[in-house]
Design a protein around this motif. Structure first.
Motif, PDB file in Angstrom:
ATOM      1  N   UNK A  56       0.838  -1.195   0.000  1.00 47.35           N
ATOM      2  CA  UNK A  56       0.000   0.000   0.000  1.00 47.35           C
ATOM      3  C   UNK A  56       0.875   1.248   0.000  1.00 47.35           C
ATOM      4  N   UNK A  57       2.006   1.198   0.691  1.00 48.17           N
ATOM      5  CA  UNK A  57       2.950   2.315   0.681  1.00 48.17           C
ATOM      6  C   UNK A  57       3.499   2.536  -0.730  1.00 48.17           C
ATOM      7  N   UNK A  58       3.827   1.449  -1.430  1.00 48.26           N
ATOM      8  CA  UNK A  58       4.302   1.555  -2.807  1.00 48.26           C
ATOM      9  C   UNK A  58       3.217   2.132  -3.709  1.00 48.26           C
ATOM     10  N   UNK A  59       2.000   1.662  -3.515  1.00 51.92           N
ATOM     11  CA  UNK A  59       0.878   2.160  -4.305  1.00 51.92           C
ATOM     12  C   UNK A  59       0.634   3.638  -4.026  1.00 51.92           C
ATOM     13  N   UNK A  60       0.854   4.037  -2.795  1.00 51.62           N
ATOM     14  CA  UNK A  60       0.690   5.443  -2.426  1.00 51.62           C
ATOM     15  C   UNK A  60       1.672   6.329  -3.212  1.00 51.62           C
ATOM     16  N   UNK A  61       2.907   5.864  -3.365  1.00 49.80           N
ATOM     17  CA  UNK A  61       3.901   6.612  -4.137  1.00 49.80           C
ATOM     18  C   UNK A  61       3.487   6.717  -5.601  1.00 49.80           C
ATOM     19  N   UNK A  62       3.033   5.611  -6.160  1.00 48.05           N
ATOM     20  CA  UNK A  62       2.583   5.607  -7.557  1.00 48.05           C
ATOM     21  C   UNK A  62       1.386   6.531  -7.721  1.00 48.05           C
ATOM     22  N   UNK A  63       0.442   6.446  -6.801  1.00 41.76           N
ATOM     23  CA  UNK A  63      -0.753   7.286  -6.840  1.00 41.76           C
ATOM     24  C   UNK A  63      -0.375   8.769  -6.790  1.00 41.76           C
ATOM     25  N   UNK A  64       0.549   9.101  -5.902  1.00 42.12           N
ATOM     26  CA  UNK A  64       0.982  10.491  -5.755  1.00 42.12           C
ATOM     27  C   UNK A  64       1.579  11.018  -7.058  1.00 42.12           C
ATOM     28  N   UNK A  65       2.428  10.221  -7.679  1.00 42.11           N
ATOM     29  CA  UNK A  65       3.076  10.670  -8.909  1.00 42.11           C
ATOM     30  C   UNK A  65       2.097  10.762 -10.082  1.00 42.11           C
ATOM     31  N   UNK A  66       1.297   9.725 -10.277  1.00 44.72           N
ATOM     32  CA  UNK A  66       0.436   9.658 -11.456  1.00 44.72           C
ATOM     33  C   UNK A  66      -0.827  10.506 -11.305  1.00 44.72           C
ATOM     34  N   UNK A  67      -1.519  10.346 -10.211  1.00 49.49           N
ATOM     35  CA  UNK A  67      -2.809  11.030 -10.052  1.00 49.49           C
ATOM     36  C   UNK A  67      -2.695  12.447  -9.511  1.00 49.49           C
ATOM     37  N   UNK A  68      -1.812  12.651  -8.543  1.00 50.97           N
ATOM     38  CA  UNK A  68      -1.740  13.970  -7.912  1.00 50.97           C
ATOM     39  C   UNK A  68      -0.774  14.913  -8.624  1.00 50.97           C
ATOM     40  N   UNK A  69       0.340  14.378  -9.127  1.00 48.10           N
ATOM     41  CA  UNK A  69       1.335  15.232  -9.775  1.00 48.10           C
ATOM     42  C   UNK A  69       1.248  15.191 -11.297  1.00 48.10           C
ATOM     43  N   UNK A  86      14.712   8.446  -1.848  1.00 50.33           N
ATOM     44  CA  UNK A  86      14.087   9.688  -1.400  1.00 50.33           C
ATOM     45  C   UNK A  86      12.617   9.451  -1.047  1.00 50.33           C
ATOM     46  N   UNK A  87      11.883   8.800  -1.928  1.00 52.56           N
ATOM     47  CA  UNK A  87      10.458   8.579  -1.683  1.00 52.56           C
ATOM     48  C   UNK A  87      10.216   7.639  -0.508  1.00 52.56           C
ATOM     49  N   UNK A  88      11.084   6.657  -0.342  1.00 51.32           N
ATOM     50  CA  UNK A  88      10.960   5.754   0.806  1.00 51.32           C
ATOM     51  C   UNK A  88      11.174   6.520   2.100  1.00 51.32           C
ATOM     52  N   UNK A  89      12.220   7.359   2.146  1.00 50.85           N
ATOM     53  CA  UNK A  89      12.480   8.168   3.342  1.00 50.85           C
ATOM     54  C   UNK A  89      11.325   9.124   3.617  1.00 50.85           C
ATOM     55  N   UNK A  90      10.818   9.742   2.558  1.00 52.33           N
ATOM     56  CA  UNK A  90       9.712  10.687   2.705  1.00 52.33           C
ATOM     57  C   UNK A  90       8.485   9.990   3.294  1.00 52.33           C
ATOM     58  N   UNK A  91       8.149   8.830   2.752  1.00 53.00           N
ATOM     59  CA  UNK A  91       6.988   8.082   3.239  1.00 53.00           C
ATOM     60  C   UNK A  91       7.185   7.652   4.684  1.00 53.00           C
ATOM     61  N   UNK A  92       8.383   7.189   5.017  1.00 57.44           N
ATOM     62  CA  UNK A  92       8.678   6.775   6.393  1.00 57.44           C
ATOM     63  C   UNK A  92       8.574   7.956   7.355  1.00 57.44           C
ATOM     64  N   UNK A  93       9.100   9.097   6.946  1.00 55.61           N
ATOM     65  CA  UNK A  93       9.046  10.296   7.785  1.00 55.61           C
ATOM     66  C   UNK A  93       7.611  10.739   8.018  1.00 55.61           C
ATOM     67  N   UNK A  94       6.816  10.722   6.978  1.00 53.36           N
ATOM     68  CA  UNK A  94       5.410  11.112   7.109  1.00 53.36           C
ATOM     69  C   UNK A  94       4.684  10.163   8.061  1.00 53.36           C
ATOM     70  N   UNK A  95       4.953   8.864   7.937  1.00 55.23           N
ATOM     71  CA  UNK A  95       4.318   7.891   8.833  1.00 55.23           C
ATOM     72  C   UNK A  95       4.720   8.135  10.287  1.00 55.23           C
ATOM     73  N   UNK A  96       5.995   8.411  10.513  1.00 57.21           N
ATOM     74  CA  UNK A  96       6.462   8.678  11.881  1.00 57.21           C
ATOM     75  C   UNK A  96       5.799   9.927  12.446  1.00 57.21           C
ATOM     76  N   UNK A  97       5.694  10.961  11.621  1.00 53.44           N
ATOM     77  CA  UNK A  97       5.049  12.196  12.075  1.00 53.44           C
ATOM     78  C   UNK A  97       3.571  11.966  12.401  1.00 53.44           C
ATOM     79  N   UNK A  98       2.898  11.155  11.611  1.00 54.98           N
ATOM     80  CA  UNK A  98       1.489  10.856  11.883  1.00 54.98           C
ATOM     81  C   UNK A  98       1.338  10.109  13.206  1.00 54.98           C
ATOM     82  N   UNK A  99       2.260   9.178  13.466  1.00 54.28           N
ATOM     83  CA  UNK A  99       2.209   8.434  14.728  1.00 54.28           C
ATOM     84  C   UNK A  99       2.460   9.364  15.913  1.00 54.28           C
TER      85      UNK A  99
END
Length: 111
Positions: A56-69, A86-99
């Motif tokens: 789902x995290x991988x799909x989130x990256x694809x979704x962000x690039x294709x649908x949002x950007x 970069x995208x893996x770190x970004x996703x991990x950082x966002x998850x940590x901030x949400x927690x």
């Protein structure tokens, strides 16, 4: 914003649940699966796709690039290949901030 319930003990999500989460069709997910090598959900003996939180995290990256950007499929593939760390770190950082935000909100609610 696309979010998975952090308190959920689910290890796998069906393609229908994932489609609902991203508000896209199941055929769109199957198409992306065929286009992006990094997106590879587990399939059971019947061939049903089971998505892990990592999928789902991988799909989130694809979704962000294709649908949002607005990237094309080829452009998204190139972007993911060039900046995968970069995208893996970004996703991990966002998850940590949400927690952390969730934990802080719980503390506020207790006060």
């Amino acid at each position: 914003m696309i979010e998975i319930d952090e308190n959920s003990l689910k290890r796998y999500y069906s393609i229908g649940e994932v489609a609902k989460l991203f508000e896209i069709s199941t055929s769109q997910i199957r198409f992306w699966e065929s286009e992006f090598d990094t997106l590879s959900p587990v399939k059971n003996s019947k061939g049903d796709r089971r998505f892990t939180p990592d999928n789902i995290q991988q799909l989130k990256l694809i979704f962000e690039l294709v649908k949002e950007k607005g990237y094309t499929i080829a452009g998204a593939k190139q972007e993911l290949a060039s900046k995968s760390g970069y995208y893996k770190k970004k996703a991990d950082t966002i998850d940590k901030l949400k927690k952390m935000r969730s934990s802080l909100q719980e503390i506020i609610n207790e006060l």
